[in-house]
Write a protein that holds these residues in place. Structure first.
Motif, PDB file in Angstrom:
ATOM      1  N   MET B   1      10.825  63.403   0.527  1.00 40.35           N
ATOM      2  CA  MET B   1      11.951  64.330   0.469  1.00 40.35           C
ATOM      3  C   MET B   1      11.822  65.385   1.565  1.00 40.35           C
ATOM      4  O   MET B   1      10.744  65.640   2.069  1.00 40.35           O
ATOM      5  CB  MET B   1      11.972  65.042  -0.892  1.00 40.35           C
ATOM      6  N   LYS B   2      12.955  65.972   1.867  1.00 37.93           N
ATOM      7  CA  LYS B   2      12.957  67.060   2.856  1.00 37.93           C
ATOM      8  C   LYS B   2      13.247  68.378   2.130  1.00 37.93           C
ATOM      9  O   LYS B   2      14.213  68.476   1.380  1.00 37.93           O
ATOM     10  CB  LYS B   2      14.052  66.827   3.886  1.00 37.93           C
ATOM     11  N   PHE B   3      12.385  69.358   2.405  1.00 37.49           N
ATOM     12  CA  PHE B   3      12.580  70.667   1.794  1.00 37.49           C
ATOM     13  C   PHE B   3      12.705  71.736   2.865  1.00 37.49           C
ATOM     14  O   PHE B   3      12.125  71.635   3.942  1.00 37.49           O
ATOM     15  CB  PHE B   3      11.391  71.017   0.896  1.00 37.49           C
ATOM     16  N   VAL B   4      13.474  72.738   2.537  1.00 41.36           N
ATOM     17  CA  VAL B   4      13.474  73.951   3.353  1.00 41.36           C
ATOM     18  C   VAL B   4      13.198  75.107   2.399  1.00 41.36           C
ATOM     19  O   VAL B   4      13.355  74.971   1.182  1.00 41.36           O
ATOM     20  CB  VAL B   4      14.820  74.171   4.089  1.00 41.36           C
ATOM     21  N   GLY B   5      12.776  76.222   2.974  1.00 45.48           N
ATOM     22  CA  GLY B   5      12.474  77.349   2.111  1.00 45.48           C
ATOM     23  C   GLY B   5      12.479  78.647   2.876  1.00 45.48           C
ATOM     24  O   GLY B   5      12.522  78.680   4.112  1.00 45.48           O
ATOM     25  N   GLY B  57      16.109  69.842  -1.170  1.00 43.08           N
ATOM     26  CA  GLY B  57      15.882  70.965  -2.064  1.00 43.08           C
ATOM     27  C   GLY B  57      15.448  72.198  -1.296  1.00 43.08           C
ATOM     28  O   GLY B  57      15.002  72.103  -0.148  1.00 43.08           O
ATOM     29  N   VAL B  58      15.608  73.345  -1.940  1.00 43.01           N
ATOM     30  CA  VAL B  58      15.311  74.632  -1.309  1.00 43.01           C
ATOM     31  C   VAL B  58      14.317  75.398  -2.180  1.00 43.01           C
ATOM     32  O   VAL B  58      14.495  75.480  -3.398  1.00 43.01           O
ATOM     33  CB  VAL B  58      16.607  75.462  -1.158  1.00 43.01           C
ATOM     34  N   PRO B  76      20.119  72.116  -4.488  1.00 44.60           N
ATOM     35  CA  PRO B  76      19.182  72.326  -5.596  1.00 44.60           C
ATOM     36  C   PRO B  76      18.092  73.293  -5.136  1.00 44.60           C
ATOM     37  O   PRO B  76      17.643  73.209  -3.979  1.00 44.60           O
ATOM     38  CB  PRO B  76      18.578  70.933  -5.828  1.00 44.60           C
ATOM     39  N   TYR B  77      17.714  74.201  -6.013  1.00 38.48           N
ATOM     40  CA  TYR B  77      16.726  75.180  -5.560  1.00 38.48           C
ATOM     41  C   TYR B  77      15.841  75.673  -6.686  1.00 38.48           C
ATOM     42  O   TYR B  77      16.124  75.485  -7.872  1.00 38.48           O
ATOM     43  CB  TYR B  77      17.418  76.373  -4.891  1.00 38.48           C
ATOM     44  N   ILE B  78      14.752  76.303  -6.248  1.00 38.60           N
ATOM     45  CA  ILE B  78      13.886  77.011  -7.163  1.00 38.60           C
ATOM     46  C   ILE B  78      13.574  78.343  -6.494  1.00 38.60           C
ATOM     47  O   ILE B  78      13.422  78.416  -5.274  1.00 38.60           O
ATOM     48  CB  ILE B  78      12.606  76.196  -7.465  1.00 38.60           C
TER      49      ILE B  78
END
Lengths: 155, 142
Positions: B1-5, B57-58, B76-78
């Motif tokens: 998966m690819k995430f950014v934050g 996701g973030v 989608p985030y946390i």
């Protein structure tokens, strides 16, 4: 008026304590801050220590893995610097897994340029690298510790 | 998966960057991709909108409001405090739980609609976030 012969390096051998013995985190922080003062990196130790303690109250800087990274941005700071201590007995900085054996006291000027602050950010980033931490922990020569740290964050 | 934050702490000196490292390490360990935008005292290096658009996701590890939050709308985030990802296996655990939530379709989504590209308020860029800190992707001492 102190001569402004400050090194660009964020730390030097005289800002490194190998085998620190401290009663608690306030004592450890003070011993490290004295090194910053001695090196001309801060002008007023009490002002700086108050800033560190205040930030420490927000939440403690001890981190799982035996690290602590107390820090503050203060008008008492002349140039971005870090004092480093290794401690076999360790100091309680509030980490969940016990005492911290590797302590980085970071001093940031109140109005530091972003490139200076970026160096300190890079240091914080590198501290999360376990191999880097072990390299510092296993080293007994303050000059080598200072050189290693400077090399890794200022290249 | 690819995430950014996004990572941000109160003083913007240390935890912002420690959290960045922790999230990158977690992604590497779990075999995913992670790009972090640090919103610290050294300034913010906004990541490219394409990275956000391509993310699954973030993760916001922040003690301050995220700057340019609308850029992430609909993802989608946390969101959690910066210290919650730093140290031990915290980052890995946070990411694992988040992945499970995304896969189960239970992850919260960032409020709002994504603005039109021209309206995306990106703070002045210094360097792309992905290039700011070389590190765990660029070799051990990158």
């Amino acid at each position: 008026m102190k001569k402004k012969l400050l090194s660009n390096a964020i730390t030097t051998a005289d800002m490194v304590i190998v085998g620190l013995e401290a009663n608690d985190k306030a004592d450890a922080t003070r011993q490290l801050a004295e090194r910053l003062l001695g090196a001309g990196r801060i002008t007023d130790i009490e002002t700086y220590l108050v800033a560190v303690a205040k930030r420490e109250e927000h939440f403690p800087t001890g981190i799982e893995g035996g690290i602590a990274i107390p820090h503050a941005q203060s008008e008492a700071v002349v140039t971005p610097s870090v004092a480093v201590a290794t401690s076999t007995s360790g100091v309680d900085f509030g980490a969940e897994d016990g005492k911290s054996n590797l302590i980085f006291l970071i001093a940031a000027p109140a109005n530091g340029g972003s490139e200076h602050l970026e160096i300190l950010g890079t240091l914080a980033y590198k501290v999360m690298d376990e191999d880097f931490r072990n390299e510092l922990l296993n080293e007994k020569d303050p000059a080598v510790i200072a050189a290693t740290l400077t090399r890794e964050v200022q290249k | 998966m690819k995430f950014v934050g996004v990572t941000a702490c109160i003083t913007g000196i240390a935890h912002t960057y420690m959290a960045q490292a922790a999230l990158e390490q977690a992604a590497k360990k779990l075999g995913h991709e992670m790009v972090v935008e640090t919103q610290g005292s050294a300034g913010t290096n906004p990541m490219k909108q394409e990275l956000i658009d391509a993310a699954d996701g973030v993760i916001f590890a922040v003690d301050l409001p995220v700057k340019g939050r609308e850029r992430f709308a609909g993802k989608p985030y946390i969101e959690l405090g910066v210290a919650k990802v730093i140290g031990g296996d915290k980052g890995v655990n946070v990411m694992s739980d988040f992945i499970a939530a995304i896969e189960a379709g239970t992850a919260a989504k960032i409020e709002g609609d994504k603005p039109a590209p021209a309206a995306a308020p990106e703070p002045k860029a210094e360097k792309p976030a992905g290039e700011k800190k070389k590190g765990f992707f660029g070799g051990l001492f990158g």
